[in-house]
Design a protein around this motif. Structure first.
Motif, PDB file in Angstrom:
ATOM      1  N   LEU A 139       0.826  -1.208   0.000  1.00  9.64           N
ATOM      2  CA  LEU A 139       0.000   0.000   0.000  1.00  9.64           C
ATOM      3  C   LEU A 139       0.860   1.258   0.000  1.00  9.64           C
ATOM      4  O   LEU A 139       0.535   2.244  -0.661  1.00  9.64           O
ATOM      5  N   ALA A 140       1.957   1.219   0.744  1.00  7.36           N
ATOM      6  CA  ALA A 140       2.849   2.383   0.793  1.00  7.36           C
ATOM      7  C   ALA A 140       3.462   2.644  -0.576  1.00  7.36           C
ATOM      8  O   ALA A 140       3.578   3.798  -1.010  1.00  7.36           O
ATOM      9  N   HIS A 141       3.862   1.582  -1.283  1.00 10.12           N
ATOM     10  CA  HIS A 141       4.394   1.755  -2.629  1.00 10.12           C
ATOM     11  C   HIS A 141       3.331   2.368  -3.549  1.00 10.12           C
ATOM     12  O   HIS A 141       3.621   3.288  -4.322  1.00 10.12           O
ATOM     13  N   ILE A 142       2.121   1.847  -3.473  1.00 12.62           N
ATOM     14  CA  ILE A 142       1.032   2.370  -4.310  1.00 12.62           C
ATOM     15  C   ILE A 142       0.774   3.838  -3.987  1.00 12.62           C
ATOM     16  O   ILE A 142       0.597   4.667  -4.884  1.00 12.62           O
ATOM     17  N   TRP A 143       0.750   4.171  -2.713  1.00 10.65           N
ATOM     18  CA  TRP A 143       0.518   5.550  -2.282  1.00 10.65           C
ATOM     19  C   TRP A 143       1.592   6.478  -2.839  1.00 10.65           C
ATOM     20  O   TRP A 143       1.292   7.529  -3.407  1.00 10.65           O
ATOM     21  N   TYR A 170       4.728  11.663   1.483  1.00 14.77           N
ATOM     22  CA  TYR A 170       5.537  10.495   1.105  1.00 14.77           C
ATOM     23  C   TYR A 170       5.765   9.598   2.317  1.00 14.77           C
ATOM     24  O   TYR A 170       6.031  10.074   3.419  1.00 14.77           O
ATOM     25  N   LEU A 171       5.650   8.292   2.091  1.00 18.79           N
ATOM     26  CA  LEU A 171       5.882   7.320   3.157  1.00 18.79           C
ATOM     27  C   LEU A 171       7.226   6.644   2.955  1.00 18.79           C
ATOM     28  O   LEU A 171       7.490   6.075   1.886  1.00 18.79           O
ATOM     29  N   SER A 172       8.083   6.707   3.958  1.00 21.84           N
ATOM     30  CA  SER A 172       9.329   5.957   3.892  1.00 21.84           C
ATOM     31  C   SER A 172       9.010   4.482   4.107  1.00 21.84           C
ATOM     32  O   SER A 172       8.115   4.126   4.882  1.00 21.84           O
ATOM     33  N   ILE A 173       9.733   3.633   3.403  1.00 22.72           N
ATOM     34  CA  ILE A 173       9.474   2.189   3.444  1.00 22.72           C
ATOM     35  C   ILE A 173      10.719   1.498   3.980  1.00 22.72           C
ATOM     36  O   ILE A 173      11.818   1.637   3.429  1.00 22.72           O
ATOM     37  N   ASP A 174      10.560   0.752   5.054  1.00 22.92           N
ATOM     38  CA  ASP A 174      11.694   0.110   5.713  1.00 22.92           C
ATOM     39  C   ASP A 174      12.286  -1.023   4.888  1.00 22.92           C
ATOM     40  O   ASP A 174      13.453  -1.365   5.043  1.00 22.92           O
ATOM     41  N   GLU A 175      11.440  -1.631   4.019  1.00 24.10           N
ATOM     42  CA  GLU A 175      11.912  -2.739   3.189  1.00 24.10           C
ATOM     43  C   GLU A 175      12.184  -2.208   1.791  1.00 24.10           C
ATOM     44  O   GLU A 175      11.269  -2.036   0.994  1.00 24.10           O
ATOM     45  N   PRO A 176      13.458  -1.930   1.445  1.00 24.40           N
ATOM     46  CA  PRO A 176      13.756  -1.240   0.200  1.00 24.40           C
ATOM     47  C   PRO A 176      13.596  -2.091  -1.055  1.00 24.40           C
ATOM     48  O   PRO A 176      13.432  -1.561  -2.155  1.00 24.40           O
ATOM     49  N   GLU A 231      11.302  -0.074  -5.680  1.00 23.16           N
ATOM     50  CA  GLU A 231      12.515   0.506  -6.239  1.00 23.16           C
ATOM     51  C   GLU A 231      13.369  -0.541  -6.967  1.00 23.16           C
ATOM     52  O   GLU A 231      13.402  -1.708  -6.587  1.00 23.16           O
ATOM     53  N   ILE A 232      14.053  -0.079  -8.007  1.00 24.94           N
ATOM     54  CA  ILE A 232      14.997  -0.925  -8.746  1.00 24.94           C
ATOM     55  C   ILE A 232      16.358  -0.737  -8.080  1.00 24.94           C
ATOM     56  O   ILE A 232      17.207   0.021  -8.535  1.00 24.94           O
TER      57      ILE A 232
END
Length: 321
Positions: free
Chosen positions: A131-135, A150-156, A172-173
């Motif tokens: 959901l965070a990626h979609i957001w 923007y939401l920081s995501i702990d799992e890159p 992310e790539i």
């Protein structure tokens, strides 16, 4: 007419339990989804019973989906402060004297509600990371939602999700992406389509992933917006399809440590040769990249993507020959 009065009474009862078209005062998501579908059915049946065409037109099939995605994702993520002002579909009135346009509005509203229910059913099954990626990909900068949300995501690492022959890659790539990606495809040889959604990342990994996609004869599509290095993977598909509601391809200059590398940097020659091998016009992609600084983004028009063969098929808009 008794049938119409009954429908109106039923709809009003649902209205009284709702704060918006998605029925946000219901007790649970299941209740909200069921109520939205019921409300959709009532509007649709009323329109048909009063002479509307059986089909409202395929152009309305995805009505409201981008907006619903952000509204539902925001609520699931606890970000309601950014979603309460999202635009709503004007609520049409039910009465006996509707003309053809009025009946079509009822059908459109019915589709709007049905799409909300479908989006909510899908998104509530996703993890918070998804959901965070979609957001971040689809909602920031849209519908008045500010970039500070923007939401920081702990799992890159990008998320891989396999659904039969369909692989969704969201995130992310990162450096090392290609190794993970190639291993995943080796373990899932049934894959025929890779659907992408990413803010970008490593150009080197993107080029290697793209070459693998073409070597395996896979198609590509978009699961969410696809920015920066992500389009370099997308253009590698044998068929490169963009479905309505048309996620964006976004381009900008290659950067190192946050600063744009010069236009004569060897990376651009690598990208050019890569595109030539794929049958995509290098001038189009390179010009698109040069039109935006690393902190910005350039979004080509859909017809431009077809002309340059960056996409081979775009639903309802253009087809590349």
């Amino acid at each position: 007419m008794w049938f119409s009065r009954q429908l109106v009474s039923h709809v009003l009862a649902i209205f009284l339990s709702s704060a918006w078209g998605g029925l946000s005062l219901a007790d649970t998501w299941d209740d909200e989804i069921a109520a939205s579908r019921e409300k959709s059915r009532i509007y649709w049946d009323f329109a048909i019973s009063h002479g509307a065409f059986i089909s409202a037109g395929t152009f309305l099939n995805e009505l409201g989906i981008p907006r619903h995605t952000c509204e539902v994702a925001g609520r699931l993520l606890g970000l309601e402060q950014y979603t309460t002002s999202l635009p709503l579909f004007p609520e049409p009135q039910l009465h006996e004297d509707l003309d053809e346009d009025g009946l079509h509005d009822l059908q459109a509203y019915s589709i709007w509600l049905s799409n909300w229910a479908s989006v909510a059913s899908s998104l509530r099954e996703k993890s918070r990371v998804e959901l965070a990626h979609i957001w971040n990909l689809d909602c920031l900068g849209q519908f008045g939602i500010p970039n500070i949300a923007y939401l920081s995501i702990d799992e890159p690492d990008a998320l891989f999700r396999q659904n039969d022959e369909y692989l969704s890659v969201i995130g992310e790539i990162e450096d090392g992406f290609f190794v993970r990606f190639s291993k995943w495809l080796a373990e899932n040889p049934q894959t025929t389509t890779v659907a992408l959604g990413s803010g970008g990342g490593s150009v080197s990994d993107a080029l290697r992933a793209g070459r693998l996609i073409r070597r395996l004869g896979l198609d590509t599509s978009l699961a969410s917006n696809c920015y920066s290095a992500c389009p370099l993977i997308f253009v590698a598909g044998v068929e490169r399809r963009i479905w309505s509601p048309y996620p964006k391809l976004g381009f900008h200059q290659v950067s190192s440590n946050g600063r744009a590398v010069p236009s004569d940097h060897p990376v651009y020659a690598q990208v050019s040769l890569y595109l030539l091998d794929l049958g995509v016009k290098p001038s189009f992609v390179l010009n698109a990249m040069m039109r935006a600084a690393p902190s910005d983004m350039h979004y080509p028009e859909l017809y431009e993507l077809c002309i340059a063969r960056a996409a081979t098929w775009i639903q309802r808009r253009c087809w590349s020959q």
